[in-house]
Design an enzyme around this catalytic site. Sequence first.
Site, short mmCIF file in Angstrom:
data_model
loop_
_atom_site.label_atom_id
_atom_site.label_comp_id
_atom_site.label_asym_id
_atom_site.label_seq_id
_atom_site.Cartn_x
_atom_site.Cartn_y
_atom_site.Cartn_z
N CYS A 239 0.80 -1.22 0.00
CA CYS A 239 0.00 0.00 0.00
C CYS A 239 0.84 1.27 0.00
CB CYS A 239 -0.91 -0.03 1.21
SG CYS A 239 -1.66 -1.65 1.42
N HIS B 204 -3.57 6.26 4.39
CA HIS B 204 -3.89 4.99 3.74
C HIS B 204 -5.16 4.42 4.39
CE1 HIS B 204 -3.86 1.03 2.25
NE2 HIS B 204 -3.29 0.46 3.29
N ASN C 172 -9.76 -1.65 1.59
CA ASN C 172 -8.34 -1.35 1.39
C ASN C 172 -7.98 -1.58 -0.07
OD1 ASN C 172 -5.56 -1.37 1.33
ND2 ASN C 172 -5.32 -2.54 3.21
N1 ACO Z 1 -14.83 -12.84 10.07
C1 ACO Z 1 -15.01 -13.40 11.28
N2 ACO Z 1 -14.00 -13.80 12.07
C2 ACO Z 1 -12.75 -13.61 11.60
C3 ACO Z 1 -12.49 -13.03 10.35
C4 ACO Z 1 -13.59 -12.65 9.57
N3 ACO Z 1 -13.47 -12.07 8.36
N4 ACO Z 1 -11.16 -12.98 10.17
C5 ACO Z 1 -10.58 -13.47 11.26
N5 ACO Z 1 -11.54 -13.87 12.14
C6 ACO Z 1 -11.40 -14.48 13.45
C7 ACO Z 1 -10.06 -15.17 13.64
O1 ACO Z 1 -10.10 -16.47 13.09
C8 ACO Z 1 -9.95 -15.20 15.14
O2 ACO Z 1 -10.74 -16.25 15.62
P1 ACO Z 1 -10.26 -17.09 16.91
O3 ACO Z 1 -10.21 -16.10 18.04
O4 ACO Z 1 -11.33 -18.11 17.03
O5 ACO Z 1 -8.92 -17.63 16.55
C9 ACO Z 1 -10.62 -13.90 15.56
O6 ACO Z 1 -11.41 -13.46 14.43
C10 ACO Z 1 -9.64 -12.80 15.92
O7 ACO Z 1 -8.65 -12.74 14.90
P2 ACO Z 1 -7.52 -11.69 14.95
O8 ACO Z 1 -6.67 -11.83 13.72
O9 ACO Z 1 -6.85 -11.74 16.29
O10 ACO Z 1 -8.39 -10.36 14.84
P3 ACO Z 1 -7.95 -8.87 15.05
O11 ACO Z 1 -8.70 -8.28 16.15
O12 ACO Z 1 -6.47 -8.73 15.06
O13 ACO Z 1 -8.49 -8.21 13.71
C11 ACO Z 1 -7.61 -7.46 11.64
C12 ACO Z 1 -7.98 -8.65 12.46
C13 ACO Z 1 -8.85 -6.68 11.28
C14 ACO Z 1 -6.95 -7.96 10.34
C15 ACO Z 1 -6.63 -6.57 12.45
O14 ACO Z 1 -5.55 -7.31 12.95
C16 ACO Z 1 -6.10 -5.45 11.65
O15 ACO Z 1 -6.80 -4.53 11.34
N6 ACO Z 1 -4.80 -5.48 11.27
C17 ACO Z 1 -4.24 -4.58 10.37
C18 ACO Z 1 -4.01 -5.33 9.11
C19 ACO Z 1 -4.47 -4.62 7.88
O16 ACO Z 1 -5.14 -3.63 7.85
N7 ACO Z 1 -4.04 -5.20 6.78
C20 ACO Z 1 -4.35 -4.71 5.51
C21 ACO Z 1 -3.21 -4.91 4.57
S1 ACO Z 1 -1.76 -4.15 5.13
C22 ACO Z 1 -1.99 -2.51 5.10
O17 ACO Z 1 -2.78 -2.02 4.35
C23 ACO Z 1 -1.23 -1.72 6.02
#
Ligand code: ACO
Length: 328
Positions: free
Chosen positions: A116, A255, A285
């Site tokens: 990104c 972003h 995104n």
């Molecule tokens: N729907 C439902 N449940 C989900 C989903 C989904 N789409 N995706 C993951 N889960 C579940 C996981 O399996 C996990 O379940 P478990 O507790 O039974 O193991 C639970 O949700 C929590 O998962 P985490 O990965 O710990 O969730 P988190 O609170 O960290 O949120 C997220 C995930 C939204 C990706 C967060 O970490 C985040 O925003 N990170 C930033 C990453 C990002 O924005 N990446 C984009 C590309 S990089 C960039 O642009 C910078």
Amino acid sequence: MNDTRIGLLGLGAYVPEKVMTNAEWSRLVDTSDEWIVARTGIHRRRFAAEDENTADLAVHAARAALDDAGLEPEALDEIIVATDTPEVYSPDTASFVQHRLGARQIPTYDLGGSGCAGFLQAVDVARSRAREADRHILVIGVEVLSRLMNLTDRSTCVLFGDGAGAVIVGPGDHAAEILASVTGTDGSRTDILGIEAGGTRTPFSAENSPDGRMDVTMHGQTVFKQAVRHMSAASLKALERAGLSRDDVDLVVPHQANLRIINAVGKALRVPLEKVFVNVQEYGNTGSASVPLALAQAHEQGRIQDGDVVLLTSFGAGFHWGSVVVRF
Ligand code: ACO
């Protein structure tokens, strides 16, 4: 190097028509509108039509930016396309764009693999290249992520959307002047965010790329923390280079990864949230397209007035990051 004022001469954006809602995702993978909205702020995103590819989106955004600048394609001296989802593996998407726009046989190149952050890295390069020889440089950020990502991995597929944004970087008294830019890379974190399949280390195979699709490796929480840290640090450094403080900022265009990251960056910068532009709810995104798409929309919506100081910031795989300060 000359002292010509280098800035943004025109802005443009394009998003495909097809809307993909959270409700539609919840019918395809084990997810829900509530989960996606609570964790990311995303409500819907756009997906390219079957007959639309990366260069199509890029050319739409480029034409809009050229129109906005009042320039014809023949006026361009260089084209840079930032994308991680190119038209074909080789040659670069910028070659397709040059031909389709009807530009001259000017140098063109892609900046790929920066996730990104690619667009702001490209603006940083374009700024010095334009300053060196008064060039007009078309810089495009574009992604068609829907075509390549693994549509069964709920932890990544719901985050992304397709789109394109473009700017013309060049000399001009009426340009929105680029006051400062800062970019950086931490190459020790290549395992935290990226796509493994398709390179020489792990060529495509039936196992790692079923249906030609690819898994995004992403340690979400690490990405979250690093994104906030680097976007805010680079932004403060860019403001300092511009001789400005956070109080001088009229609008931050970050972003659009997710709403929680956007809010955390605003908080770290101590900029009120009403001065932070957000469209992630509509488009998800869109990778390299995210900042130029948001910038063009902020401008179109009247969120940017003449004289305003606008801070652009982004972060992506690498890790790479960049912040650019512009006075409109
Ligand atoms: N729907 C439902 N449940 C989900 C989903 C989904 N789409 N995706 C993951 N889960 C579940 C996981 O399996 C996990 O379940 P478990 O507790 O039974 O193991 C639970 O949700 C929590 O998962 P985490 O990965 O710990 O969730 P988190 O609170 O960290 O949120 C997220 C995930 C939204 C990706 C967060 O970490 C985040 O925003 N990170 C930033 C990453 C990002 O924005 N990446 C984009 C590309 S990089 C960039 O642009 C910078």
